[in-house]
Enzyme design. Sequence first.
Site, short mmCIF file in Angstrom:
data_model
loop_
_atom_site.label_atom_id
_atom_site.label_comp_id
_atom_site.label_asym_id
_atom_site.label_seq_id
_atom_site.Cartn_x
_atom_site.Cartn_y
_atom_site.Cartn_z
N CYS A 116 -45.16 -4.31 28.85
CA CYS A 116 -44.66 -4.69 30.18
C CYS A 116 -43.54 -3.77 30.69
O CYS A 116 -43.13 -3.88 31.84
CB CYS A 116 -44.18 -6.13 30.18
SG CYS A 116 -45.53 -7.29 30.00
N HIS A 256 -39.14 -7.52 36.26
CA HIS A 256 -40.50 -7.74 35.76
C HIS A 256 -40.88 -9.21 35.96
O HIS A 256 -40.05 -10.09 35.77
CB HIS A 256 -40.55 -7.36 34.28
CG HIS A 256 -41.85 -7.71 33.62
ND1 HIS A 256 -43.06 -7.30 34.12
CD2 HIS A 256 -42.12 -8.46 32.51
CE1 HIS A 256 -44.03 -7.77 33.35
NE2 HIS A 256 -43.48 -8.47 32.37
N ASN A 286 -48.31 -12.44 35.71
CA ASN A 286 -47.76 -11.27 35.03
C ASN A 286 -48.84 -10.18 34.96
O ASN A 286 -49.81 -10.32 34.21
CB ASN A 286 -47.30 -11.67 33.62
CG ASN A 286 -46.66 -10.52 32.86
OD1 ASN A 286 -46.74 -9.36 33.28
ND2 ASN A 286 -46.03 -10.82 31.74
O1 UT7 Z 1 -44.19 -9.89 29.93
C1 UT7 Z 1 -44.09 -9.63 28.55
C2 UT7 Z 1 -43.16 -10.52 27.89
N1 UT7 Z 1 -43.62 -11.90 27.91
C3 UT7 Z 1 -42.79 -12.82 28.33
O2 UT7 Z 1 -41.71 -12.54 28.78
C4 UT7 Z 1 -43.26 -14.25 28.15
C5 UT7 Z 1 -42.14 -15.04 27.56
N2 UT7 Z 1 -42.52 -16.44 27.27
C6 UT7 Z 1 -42.72 -17.37 28.23
O3 UT7 Z 1 -42.71 -17.07 29.41
C7 UT7 Z 1 -42.88 -18.79 27.80
O4 UT7 Z 1 -42.54 -18.91 26.44
C8 UT7 Z 1 -44.32 -19.35 28.01
C9 UT7 Z 1 -44.59 -19.54 29.49
C10 UT7 Z 1 -45.35 -18.44 27.38
C11 UT7 Z 1 -44.41 -20.74 27.36
O5 UT7 Z 1 -43.39 -21.60 27.87
P1 UT7 Z 1 -42.42 -22.38 26.90
O6 UT7 Z 1 -41.53 -23.19 27.74
O7 UT7 Z 1 -41.80 -21.40 25.96
O8 UT7 Z 1 -43.43 -23.32 26.13
P2 UT7 Z 1 -43.71 -23.44 24.58
O9 UT7 Z 1 -44.55 -22.33 24.10
O10 UT7 Z 1 -42.41 -23.70 23.88
O11 UT7 Z 1 -44.53 -24.80 24.55
C12 UT7 Z 1 -43.96 -26.05 24.98
C13 UT7 Z 1 -45.05 -27.11 24.92
C14 UT7 Z 1 -45.84 -27.11 23.61
O12 UT7 Z 1 -46.17 -28.43 23.30
P3 UT7 Z 1 -45.33 -29.27 22.22
O13 UT7 Z 1 -45.43 -28.48 20.95
O14 UT7 Z 1 -43.93 -29.34 22.76
O15 UT7 Z 1 -46.04 -30.59 22.20
C15 UT7 Z 1 -47.07 -26.33 23.95
O16 UT7 Z 1 -48.17 -26.67 23.12
O17 UT7 Z 1 -46.01 -26.87 25.95
C16 UT7 Z 1 -47.31 -26.75 25.37
N3 UT7 Z 1 -48.08 -25.77 26.14
C17 UT7 Z 1 -48.77 -26.07 27.24
N4 UT7 Z 1 -48.98 -27.22 27.88
C18 UT7 Z 1 -49.74 -27.20 28.99
C19 UT7 Z 1 -48.18 -24.42 25.92
N5 UT7 Z 1 -48.96 -23.85 26.86
C20 UT7 Z 1 -49.33 -24.84 27.70
C21 UT7 Z 1 -50.13 -24.88 28.86
N6 UT7 Z 1 -50.30 -26.07 29.48
N7 UT7 Z 1 -50.70 -23.77 29.38
#
Ligand code: UT7
Length: 332
Positions: A116, A256, A286
Amino acid sequence: MAKITAAITAVGKYVPDYILTNKELETMVETNDEWITTRTGIKERRILKGEGLGTSFMAIKAAQDLLQKGNINPEEIDMVIVATATPDLPVASTAVYTASQIGAVNAFAYDLQAACSSFLYGMSTAASYIESGRYKKVLLIGADKMSSIIDYTDRATCIIFGDGAGAALFEPNEEGFGLQDEFLRSDGVGREFLKIEAGGSILPPSLETVNEGKHFVHQEGRTVFKYAVSSMADVSGKILERNGLNQENIDWLVPHQANTRIIEATANRVGVGPEKVMQNIHKYGNTTSATLPLLLADYENQLKKGDKLIFAAFGGGFTWGAIYLTWSYDPK
Ligand code: UT7
């Protein structure tokens, strides 16, 4: 002799027609519009459909948009860089094909890959070639067909990424406008947290790697998120400090587009409100190497000569950094 500065003198863009909405994603994986919107800020993203169409298809269109808007003869271009994490082919540069297709017959070309941060690093590369005095017109294109490496059964990644391309032309500037300063970093610790495991020299393609889904992007979102927030804020702060910049004299933050929450954290560190933050994540998601030039193309009509822009990006590897650039032209 006065130092040559490298300014952006034209921009262009292309996004595919097909819109993949949060509503449609709800029918594909266990997710919902509310979760995606509040956690990422994304409402929809573009997807390139059509057999045989790769990243070059979008790179060519973005470059043609730039050439046409800027009334530029492609034969005058000295160099074409395609910043991409999704080249058309593993070998045979996407930039070379793109350059030929747009009629840049006097240019040499190559790809640049830093996930990225590809376009941000590419800005440094393009500007350096101009500042050296060796070349006069360097075309930098950021293009990615992320849909080609995304597993649409993995809700952790398929909701985030989209396809698109943007282009910027770098030329010498006699008034001192253009790239002023950069602060670029990388750290190999990141390789474990955001990667495609197979298809490279460590784990070449095989039936097993395909069956195990190892050719798709895998991301440990929470870890990448933490690194992204602190790293983008850190480098943005450093660029500000060493150039005597603050919320008052900065005109635009160009971050970004990975997650609205990361964008907000960076804006907080820089101290600017949303009116000074370029954003289009809601409509494109993204797009990896394309986020920064797509922002420039979308906001071009609001940019004025002399505006102070802070670019910041974070990506796989890890790679990250910030660039301070002054804008060289008024809306045309
Ligand atoms: O561009 C290159 C660099 N990349 C980035 O900068 C991305 C950085 N990361 C992020 O933007 C975020 O971490 C994400 C958007 C990928 C995920 O958001 P998050 O707030 O970190 O969520 P998480 O992975 O901690 O998951 C929280 C909860 C989990 O459930 P439990 O374990 O709390 O029950 C996940 O299973 O949300 C769940 N979850 C979803 N629920 C509904 C994960 N993906 C989804 C989804 N829909 N698509």
